[in-house]
Motif scaffolding. Structure first.
Motif: not given
Length: 118
Positions: A25-44, A56-62
């Protein structure tokens, strides 16, 4: 993902549907609300742990590229749901099929682990 969700996408858990919608979406950082507080994302090949790192990852990748996504398929096993999306845009190679492996926290239904791979 296209503007209207397919029946296949609507059958996914709410946190996954919301993540997929908001991450493109136009505001990808809002996807952060779908994660638990101590979640882990592995990308690239990099890991992002916790709220600030994932935001920061959400904002940067978008911001890096313009792209569209098309849901190709979903798979579910006892521990995770995998969504395969075709990503097309102005990045090297212009098209790639990415696998998003979501592990949800049972109590909240939010994402506790997300691994993105080719």
């Amino acid at each position: 993902m296209s503007q209207s969700l397919t029946a296949q996408a609507r059958a996914l858990p709410m946190a996954i549907v919301t993540y997929l919608e908001r991450s493109v979406s136009a505001k990808p950082a809002s996807a952060r609300q779908t994660f638990v507080e101590n979640a882990v994302v592995v990308d690239d090949g990099k890991s992002y742990t916790g709220e600030a790192a994932i935001a920061a990852w959400l904002a940067g990748s978008a911001a890096e590229f313009e792209y569209t996504t098309t849901l190709l398929r979903t798979e579910t096993d006892e521990s995770a749901t995998t969504v395969v999306n075709r990503i097309e845009g102005n990045f090297p190679g212009r098209s790639v099929d990415l696998s998003y492996r979501f592990e949800l926290e049972p109590e909240t239904g939010l994402i506790q682990n997300l691994t993105i791979s080719i």
